[in-house]
Design a protein around this motif. Sequence first.
Motif, PDB file in Angstrom:
ATOM      1  N   PHE A 307      42.865  -9.174 -71.873  1.00  0.00           N
ATOM      2  CA  PHE A 307      43.346  -9.609 -73.183  1.00  0.00           C
ATOM      3  C   PHE A 307      43.643 -11.114 -73.190  1.00  0.00           C
ATOM      4  CE2 PHE A 307      44.928  -5.193 -72.499  1.00  0.00           C
ATOM      5  CZ  PHE A 307      43.922  -4.585 -73.217  1.00  0.00           C
ATOM      6  N   ARG A 308      43.309 -11.745 -72.098  1.00  0.00           N
ATOM      7  CA  ARG A 308      43.299 -13.204 -71.999  1.00  0.00           C
ATOM      8  C   ARG A 308      41.942 -13.591 -71.432  1.00  0.00           C
ATOM      9  NH1 ARG A 308      49.201 -14.464 -69.159  1.00  0.00           N
ATOM     10  NH2 ARG A 308      50.505 -13.543 -70.798  1.00  0.00           N
ATOM     11  N   PRO A 309      41.539 -14.860 -71.531  1.00  0.00           N
ATOM     12  CA  PRO A 309      40.214 -15.243 -71.017  1.00  0.00           C
ATOM     13  C   PRO A 309      40.025 -14.838 -69.556  1.00  0.00           C
ATOM     14  CG  PRO A 309      41.138 -17.012 -72.341  1.00  0.00           C
ATOM     15  CD  PRO A 309      42.223 -15.989 -72.197  1.00  0.00           C
ATOM     16  N   PHE A 310      38.940 -14.173 -69.274  1.00  0.00           N
ATOM     17  CA  PHE A 310      38.648 -13.730 -67.908  1.00  0.00           C
ATOM     18  C   PHE A 310      37.184 -13.994 -67.586  1.00  0.00           C
ATOM     19  CE2 PHE A 310      37.692 -10.109 -70.613  1.00  0.00           C
ATOM     20  CZ  PHE A 310      36.517  -9.595 -70.087  1.00  0.00           C
ATOM     21  N   GLY A 311      36.876 -14.041 -66.307  1.00  0.00           N
ATOM     22  CA  GLY A 311      35.513 -14.293 -65.861  1.00  0.00           C
ATOM     23  C   GLY A 311      34.865 -13.035 -65.333  1.00  0.00           C
ATOM     24  N   LEU A 312      33.549 -13.104 -65.117  1.00  0.00           N
ATOM     25  CA  LEU A 312      32.843 -11.961 -64.547  1.00  0.00           C
ATOM     26  C   LEU A 312      31.782 -12.431 -63.562  1.00  0.00           C
ATOM     27  CD1 LEU A 312      29.683 -11.263 -65.723  1.00  0.00           C
ATOM     28  CD2 LEU A 312      30.970 -11.079 -67.833  1.00  0.00           C
ATOM     29  N   TYR A 313      31.481 -11.563 -62.621  1.00  0.00           N
ATOM     30  CA  TYR A 313      30.346 -11.738 -61.733  1.00  0.00           C
ATOM     31  C   TYR A 313      29.272 -10.740 -62.177  1.00  0.00           C
ATOM     32  CZ  TYR A 313      32.718 -14.726 -58.296  1.00  0.00           C
ATOM     33  OH  TYR A 313      33.365 -15.766 -57.655  1.00  0.00           O
ATOM     34  N   PHE A 314      28.020 -11.184 -62.172  1.00  0.00           N
ATOM     35  CA  PHE A 314      26.915 -10.357 -62.642  1.00  0.00           C
ATOM     36  C   PHE A 314      25.997 -10.008 -61.484  1.00  0.00           C
ATOM     37  CE2 PHE A 314      22.611  -9.971 -64.552  1.00  0.00           C
ATOM     38  CZ  PHE A 314      22.858  -8.858 -65.351  1.00  0.00           C
ATOM     39  N   MET A 315      25.707  -8.717 -61.323  1.00  0.00           N
ATOM     40  CA  MET A 315      24.786  -8.254 -60.284  1.00  0.00           C
ATOM     41  C   MET A 315      23.376  -8.178 -60.865  1.00  0.00           C
ATOM     42  SD  MET A 315      27.084  -5.199 -58.560  1.00  0.00           S
ATOM     43  CE  MET A 315      27.059  -4.223 -60.079  1.00  0.00           C
ATOM     44  N   TYR A 316      22.420  -8.789 -60.196  1.00  0.00           N
ATOM     45  CA  TYR A 316      21.043  -8.782 -60.688  1.00  0.00           C
ATOM     46  C   TYR A 316      20.078  -8.553 -59.530  1.00  0.00           C
ATOM     47  CZ  TYR A 316      20.491 -13.585 -58.868  1.00  0.00           C
ATOM     48  OH  TYR A 316      20.422 -14.684 -58.054  1.00  0.00           O
ATOM     49  N   GLY A 317      18.817  -8.338 -59.861  1.00  0.00           N
ATOM     50  CA  GLY A 317      17.830  -8.089 -58.808  1.00  0.00           C
ATOM     51  C   GLY A 317      18.117  -6.817 -58.036  1.00  0.00           C
ATOM     52  N   ILE A 318      18.614  -5.794 -58.744  1.00  0.00           N
ATOM     53  CA  ILE A 318      19.026  -4.553 -58.094  1.00  0.00           C
ATOM     54  C   ILE A 318      17.801  -3.681 -57.824  1.00  0.00           C
ATOM     55  CG2 ILE A 318      20.482  -2.509 -58.286  1.00  0.00           C
ATOM     56  CD1 ILE A 318      22.171  -4.094 -60.336  1.00  0.00           C
ATOM     57  N   GLY A 319      17.665  -3.239 -56.591  1.00  0.00           N
ATOM     58  CA  GLY A 319      16.534  -2.386 -56.248  1.00  0.00           C
ATOM     59  C   GLY A 319      16.668  -1.847 -54.842  1.00  0.00           C
ATOM     60  N   GLY A 320      15.685  -1.071 -54.422  1.00  0.00           N
ATOM     61  CA  GLY A 320      15.705  -0.494 -53.086  1.00  0.00           C
ATOM     62  C   GLY A 320      14.753   0.669 -52.970  1.00  0.00           C
ATOM     63  N   GLU A 321      14.840   1.348 -51.847  1.00  0.00           N
ATOM     64  CA  GLU A 321      13.952   2.478 -51.577  1.00  0.00           C
ATOM     65  C   GLU A 321      14.671   3.498 -50.715  1.00  0.00           C
ATOM     66  OE1 GLU A 321      10.599   0.793 -49.606  1.00  0.00           O
ATOM     67  OE2 GLU A 321       9.535   0.299 -51.455  1.00  0.00           O
ATOM     68  N   GLY A 322      14.197   4.742 -50.794  1.00  0.00           N
ATOM     69  CA  GLY A 322      14.664   5.766 -49.879  1.00  0.00           C
ATOM     70  C   GLY A 322      15.638   6.754 -50.486  1.00  0.00           C
ATOM     71  N   PRO A 323      15.815   7.902 -49.827  1.00  0.00           N
ATOM     72  CA  PRO A 323      16.680   8.960 -50.352  1.00  0.00           C
ATOM     73  C   PRO A 323      18.153   8.578 -50.424  1.00  0.00           C
ATOM     74  CG  PRO A 323      15.961   9.478 -48.115  1.00  0.00           C
ATOM     75  CD  PRO A 323      15.161   8.302 -48.557  1.00  0.00           C
ATOM     76  N   ARG A 324      18.569   7.623 -49.605  1.00  0.00           N
ATOM     77  CA  ARG A 324      19.977   7.197 -49.633  1.00  0.00           C
ATOM     78  C   ARG A 324      20.146   5.813 -50.260  1.00  0.00           C
ATOM     79  NH1 ARG A 324      22.150   7.990 -43.652  1.00  0.00           N
ATOM     80  NH2 ARG A 324      20.011   7.386 -43.129  1.00  0.00           N
ATOM     81  N   VAL A 348      33.097  -6.939 -62.986  1.00  0.00           N
ATOM     82  CA  VAL A 348      31.791  -7.158 -62.384  1.00  0.00           C
ATOM     83  C   VAL A 348      30.819  -6.288 -63.169  1.00  0.00           C
ATOM     84  CG1 VAL A 348      32.186  -5.354 -60.647  1.00  0.00           C
ATOM     85  CG2 VAL A 348      30.443  -7.099 -60.246  1.00  0.00           C
ATOM     86  N   ALA A 349      29.641  -6.821 -63.485  1.00  0.00           N
ATOM     87  CA  ALA A 349      28.714  -6.116 -64.370  1.00  0.00           C
ATOM     88  C   ALA A 349      27.297  -6.173 -63.827  1.00  0.00           C
ATOM     89  CB  ALA A 349      28.760  -6.725 -65.771  1.00  0.00           C
ATOM     90  N   GLY A 350      26.485  -5.258 -64.310  1.00  0.00           N
ATOM     91  CA  GLY A 350      25.067  -5.241 -63.995  1.00  0.00           C
ATOM     92  C   GLY A 350      24.321  -4.629 -65.171  1.00  0.00           C
ATOM     93  N   GLU A 351      23.033  -4.945 -65.298  1.00  0.00           N
ATOM     94  CA  GLU A 351      22.213  -4.358 -66.358  1.00  0.00           C
ATOM     95  C   GLU A 351      20.938  -3.812 -65.749  1.00  0.00           C
ATOM     96  OE1 GLU A 351      20.860  -5.191 -70.958  1.00  0.00           O
ATOM     97  OE2 GLU A 351      21.490  -6.876 -69.725  1.00  0.00           O
ATOM     98  N   VAL A 352      20.651  -2.549 -66.029  1.00  0.00           N
ATOM     99  CA  VAL A 352      19.493  -1.879 -65.437  1.00  0.00           C
ATOM    100  C   VAL A 352      18.736  -1.108 -66.513  1.00  0.00           C
ATOM    101  CG1 VAL A 352      20.567  -1.661 -63.166  1.00  0.00           C
ATOM    102  CG2 VAL A 352      20.872   0.168 -64.853  1.00  0.00           C
TER     103      VAL A 352
END
Length: 408
Positions: A307-324, A348-352
Amino acid sequence: MTEEEEVVAVAVREYDPTRDLAGVEDVERRCEVGPSGKLSLFTDLMGDPICRVRHSPAFLMLVAEMGTEKKEIVGMIRGCIKTVTCGKRLDRTYKTQNDVVKPVYTKLAYVLGLRVSPSHRRQGIGFRLVTRMEQWFRQNGAEYSYIATENDNHASVELFTGKCGYSKFRTPSILVNPVFAHRVSVNRRVTIFKLDPIDAELLYRLRFRTTEFFPRDVDSILNNKLSLGTFVAVPRVDSGTGSWPGSVKFLDDPPESWAVLSVWNCKDAYRLEVRGASRVRRTVAKTTRLIDKTLPFLKLPSIPEVFRPFGLYFMYGIGGEGPRAERMVRALSGHAHNMAKAGGCGVVAGEVAGGEPFRRGIPHWKMLSCAEDLWCIKRLGEDYSDGSVGDWTKSPPGLSIFVDPREF
């Protein structure tokens, strides 16, 4: 006065920071981002209205001005242009035994930050700004233009799809998680490596260059001062995982499961603020923070001071492989959370993509997130610089997209 006469009275020109800053900030303050009657999210650009696009290869900001003697800024728009992957094709140039899949690139423009003063809406100003921006896009060789807006922002959707010729294209999800007063635990059976920008670029180009919206200048992103690092998670084995072998060797013989993501510091570009919260909501949020700070060992989820100015970190380039891989993504998300806590961020945010397989591995609060962030696209030109995929606007969505942090 008719709508057509009112539009003629509007002058659209390039933003001039020496004389337009105060007028632009005034319009920004009066334009709510969010549905009426609910909590509203305000963006503080910290005195730099172009900060959301200035890290792109080419960018422009326009303002709409009314009046003769006393001029008033009544609207603005921002746009940028880059080259991205829009498809893939088979390349047999070297006559290898296996077909080589190569990306097809296109020059893509992005419209963001369209604002019209509440007292001057429904006068065609938004349409005039978009049209003028598209003219600049075409002059600079852009083949497509796209925008992102909320599904329930009916005025924006109507403007772009009803008047400007855009079509609904993709519906990715914005996943937002609060930064707690305590550090979150990262799975001890996961090892996380930090890659240097050169090795990170190599990994992305080798593995993700055919992903939709992958930027050709990914090296510029990874080397930007706002990019805080690229991290790879792999399963820890009893004997340890050793040192990072380098991206080429890693991809030649990858573990059964792995994941990667990068972190972008939006905090140093702009701040956010939630307004319109009742005293009860503020009290509840403050209480959760006090308990979390006093008893951190309980690891209770707390609501940050949004409720006051705040910052965020953005996660990008999200990917990978495998069952886990989902577990690996969760570990990386926890690592990004702890980075955000150390950096003094509120979320902290991400978009997929909507069908992203690793979506469930990204912790988020539903009340803070956006299930469908509507992307609309328009074809501006007919030529393609590297092959042809037909009309990209009619292509089906893939499982993943690469979200450019410079435009978030």
